[in-house]
Design a protein around this motif. Structure first.
Motif, PDB file in Angstrom:
ATOM      1  N   MET A   1       0.845  -1.196   0.000  1.00  0.00           N
ATOM      2  CA  MET A   1       0.000   0.000   0.000  1.00  0.00           C
ATOM      3  C   MET A   1       0.881   1.246   0.000  1.00  0.00           C
ATOM      4  O   MET A   1       1.849   1.314   0.750  1.00  0.00           O
ATOM      5  N   LYS A   2       0.533   2.208  -0.842  1.00  0.00           N
ATOM      6  CA  LYS A   2       1.344   3.417  -0.947  1.00  0.00           C
ATOM      7  C   LYS A   2       1.180   4.296   0.285  1.00  0.00           C
ATOM      8  O   LYS A   2       0.100   4.393   0.872  1.00  0.00           O
ATOM      9  N   SER A   3       2.271   4.975   0.658  1.00  0.00           N
ATOM     10  CA  SER A   3       2.227   5.900   1.781  1.00  0.00           C
ATOM     11  C   SER A   3       1.458   7.151   1.379  1.00  0.00           C
ATOM     12  O   SER A   3       1.227   7.418   0.187  1.00  0.00           O
ATOM     13  N   THR A   4       1.078   7.944   2.378  1.00  0.00           N
ATOM     14  CA  THR A   4       0.382   9.206   2.100  1.00  0.00           C
ATOM     15  C   THR A   4       1.265  10.118   1.261  1.00  0.00           C
ATOM     16  O   THR A   4       0.790  10.778   0.331  1.00  0.00           O
ATOM     17  N   LYS A   5       2.552  10.127   1.573  1.00  0.00           N
ATOM     18  CA  LYS A   5       3.505  10.941   0.809  1.00  0.00           C
ATOM     19  C   LYS A   5       3.485  10.552  -0.662  1.00  0.00           C
ATOM     20  O   LYS A   5       3.419  11.412  -1.541  1.00  0.00           O
ATOM     21  N   ASP A   6       3.520   9.244  -0.943  1.00  0.00           N
ATOM     22  CA  ASP A   6       3.513   8.779  -2.329  1.00  0.00           C
ATOM     23  C   ASP A   6       2.202   9.126  -3.029  1.00  0.00           C
ATOM     24  O   ASP A   6       2.184   9.471  -4.212  1.00  0.00           O
ATOM     25  N   ARG A   7       1.099   9.021  -2.286  1.00  0.00           N
ATOM     26  CA  ARG A   7      -0.200   9.337  -2.893  1.00  0.00           C
ATOM     27  C   ARG A   7      -0.307  10.823  -3.227  1.00  0.00           C
ATOM     28  O   ARG A   7      -0.900  11.199  -4.240  1.00  0.00           O
ATOM     29  N   ILE A   8       0.273  11.664  -2.390  1.00  0.00           N
ATOM     30  CA  ILE A   8       0.284  13.105  -2.676  1.00  0.00           C
ATOM     31  C   ILE A   8       1.099  13.383  -3.927  1.00  0.00           C
ATOM     32  O   ILE A   8       0.681  14.136  -4.821  1.00  0.00           O
ATOM     33  N   LEU A   9       2.284  12.760  -4.020  1.00  0.00           N
ATOM     34  CA  LEU A   9       3.135  12.963  -5.196  1.00  0.00           C
ATOM     35  C   LEU A   9       2.452  12.442  -6.463  1.00  0.00           C
ATOM     36  O   LEU A   9       2.500  13.097  -7.511  1.00  0.00           O
ATOM     37  N   GLN A  10       1.807  11.290  -6.371  1.00  0.00           N
ATOM     38  CA  GLN A  10       1.103  10.723  -7.513  1.00  0.00           C
ATOM     39  C   GLN A  10      -0.037  11.654  -7.957  1.00  0.00           C
ATOM     40  O   GLN A  10      -0.268  11.851  -9.157  1.00  0.00           O
ATOM     41  N   THR A  11      -0.735  12.218  -6.992  1.00  0.00           N
ATOM     42  CA  THR A  11      -1.838  13.133  -7.308  1.00  0.00           C
ATOM     43  C   THR A  11      -1.329  14.371  -8.033  1.00  0.00           C
ATOM     44  O   THR A  11      -1.923  14.816  -9.024  1.00  0.00           O
ATOM     45  N   LEU A  12      -0.207  14.933  -7.555  1.00  0.00           N
ATOM     46  CA  LEU A  12       0.357  16.127  -8.186  1.00  0.00           C
ATOM     47  C   LEU A  12       0.968  15.808  -9.543  1.00  0.00           C
ATOM     48  O   LEU A  12       1.081  16.697 -10.400  1.00  0.00           O
ATOM     49  N   LEU A  13       1.388  14.557  -9.736  1.00  0.00           N
ATOM     50  CA  LEU A  13       1.892  14.159 -11.050  1.00  0.00           C
ATOM     51  C   LEU A  13       0.760  14.199 -12.074  1.00  0.00           C
ATOM     52  O   LEU A  13       0.936  14.676 -13.196  1.00  0.00           O
TER      53      LEU A  13
ATOM     54  N   LYS B   1      -2.184  15.847 -11.713  1.00  0.00           N
ATOM     55  CA  LYS B   1      -2.822  17.163 -11.812  1.00  0.00           C
ATOM     56  C   LYS B   1      -2.077  18.167 -10.930  1.00  0.00           C
ATOM     57  O   LYS B   1      -2.305  18.226  -9.724  1.00  0.00           O
ATOM     58  N   PRO B   2      -1.170  18.952 -11.507  1.00  0.00           N
ATOM     59  CA  PRO B   2      -0.429  19.946 -10.721  1.00  0.00           C
ATOM     60  C   PRO B   2      -1.308  21.129 -10.314  1.00  0.00           C
ATOM     61  O   PRO B   2      -2.446  21.262 -10.767  1.00  0.00           O
ATOM     62  N   LYS B   3      -0.749  21.960  -9.463  1.00  0.00           N
ATOM     63  CA  LYS B   3      -1.404  23.189  -8.986  1.00  0.00           C
ATOM     64  C   LYS B   3      -2.700  22.898  -8.236  1.00  0.00           C
ATOM     65  O   LYS B   3      -3.771  23.412  -8.557  1.00  0.00           O
ATOM     66  N   LEU B   4      -2.581  22.048  -7.221  1.00  0.00           N
ATOM     67  CA  LEU B   4      -3.717  21.743  -6.357  1.00  0.00           C
ATOM     68  C   LEU B   4      -3.554  22.422  -5.008  1.00  0.00           C
ATOM     69  O   LEU B   4      -2.438  22.627  -4.525  1.00  0.00           O
ATOM     70  N   THR B   5      -4.672  22.771  -4.396  1.00  0.00           N
ATOM     71  CA  THR B   5      -4.648  23.385  -3.074  1.00  0.00           C
ATOM     72  C   THR B   5      -4.589  22.291  -2.000  1.00  0.00           C
ATOM     73  O   THR B   5      -4.735  21.092  -2.296  1.00  0.00           O
ATOM     74  N   ILE B   6      -4.413  22.727  -0.758  1.00  0.00           N
ATOM     75  CA  ILE B   6      -4.411  21.779   0.360  1.00  0.00           C
ATOM     76  C   ILE B   6      -5.738  21.036   0.430  1.00  0.00           C
ATOM     77  O   ILE B   6      -5.775  19.815   0.627  1.00  0.00           O
TER      78      ILE B   6
END
Length: 207
Positions: A1-13, A15-20
């Motif tokens: 299972m991916k870590s939260t850090k990895d999921r955040i990076l994958q999400t920004l990959l 779709k960039p320019k996302l808010t908190i």
């Protein structure tokens, strides 16, 4: 299972320019936890934050991957680069290819000409060490007798250099230009050495 850090990076990959709040919804954790992870990722140099206007009021922060962040994901740069270099060498004379590599190093050195002006040899060596680190090298230097040895412990060009050793002239030319003295290679990892080593003779540096 991916870590939260990895999921955040994958999400920004994807779709960039996302808010908190965007990221909190995407990875399904609360905004406070997302903010903590984003702070750590910024410190690691994997993401950057920019202000973005969105109507009336204060700008909001949006997050994107940095170049280092993008490099965390699998790429085929090596395959493409090797093919491009092979094609260049087939269609261009050898001296022209060599000149292109030299020009890459000279252009990079010229960007930092003002920063090294007035620095002595050892200050320049430290500057070169940091500059090459930004390019992906791990470099150490030492003084031996009346000369300096620069050791490239790791080289980002190694896999390309196996097929196209001409690429090695980039860092050698860059070192020579930044130190304002010739850098003589006395050991090369491509020839079976533990690492690449350059020797430079200290001279008075012109300001």
């Amino acid at each position: 299972m991916k870590s939260t850090k990895d999921r955040i990076l994958q999400t920004l990959l994807r779709k960039p320019k996302l808010t908190i709040n965007d990221l909190a919804e995407a990875v399904d954790i609360n905004p406070i936890s997302v903010r903590h992870h984003l702070s750590n990722l910024e410190k690691e140099g994997l993401i950057s934050a920019d202000e973005e206007r969105h109507g009336v009021g204060r700008p909001r922060l949006v997050y994107s991957l940095t170049e280092d962040g993008m490099e965390r994901f699998p790429t085929k740069y090596l395959r493409l680069t090797t093919r491009l270099l092979a094609q260049m060498k087939e269609s261009m004379p050898g001296p022209m290819v060599a000149n292109l590599f030299n020009q890459i190093a000279e252009d990079l050195a010229s960007q930092y000409a003002a920063d090294i002006k007035g620095l002595n040899m050892e200050e320049r060596l430290d500057f070169v060490k940091e500059l090459l680190a930004q390019e992906g090298f791990t470099v150490e230097w030492e003084k031996k007798g009346g000369q300096y040895e620069i050791h490239e412990i790791s080289c980002p060009y190694y896999q390309i250099g196996v097929a196209h050793p001409e690429v090695c002239t980039v860092d050698q030319t860059l070192i020579s230009k930044m130190l304002a003295v010739p850098a003589n290679k006395v050991q090369c990892i491509l020839s079976g050495g533990a690492h690449c080593t350059y020797v430079v003779q200290p001279v008075a540096v012109k300001n």
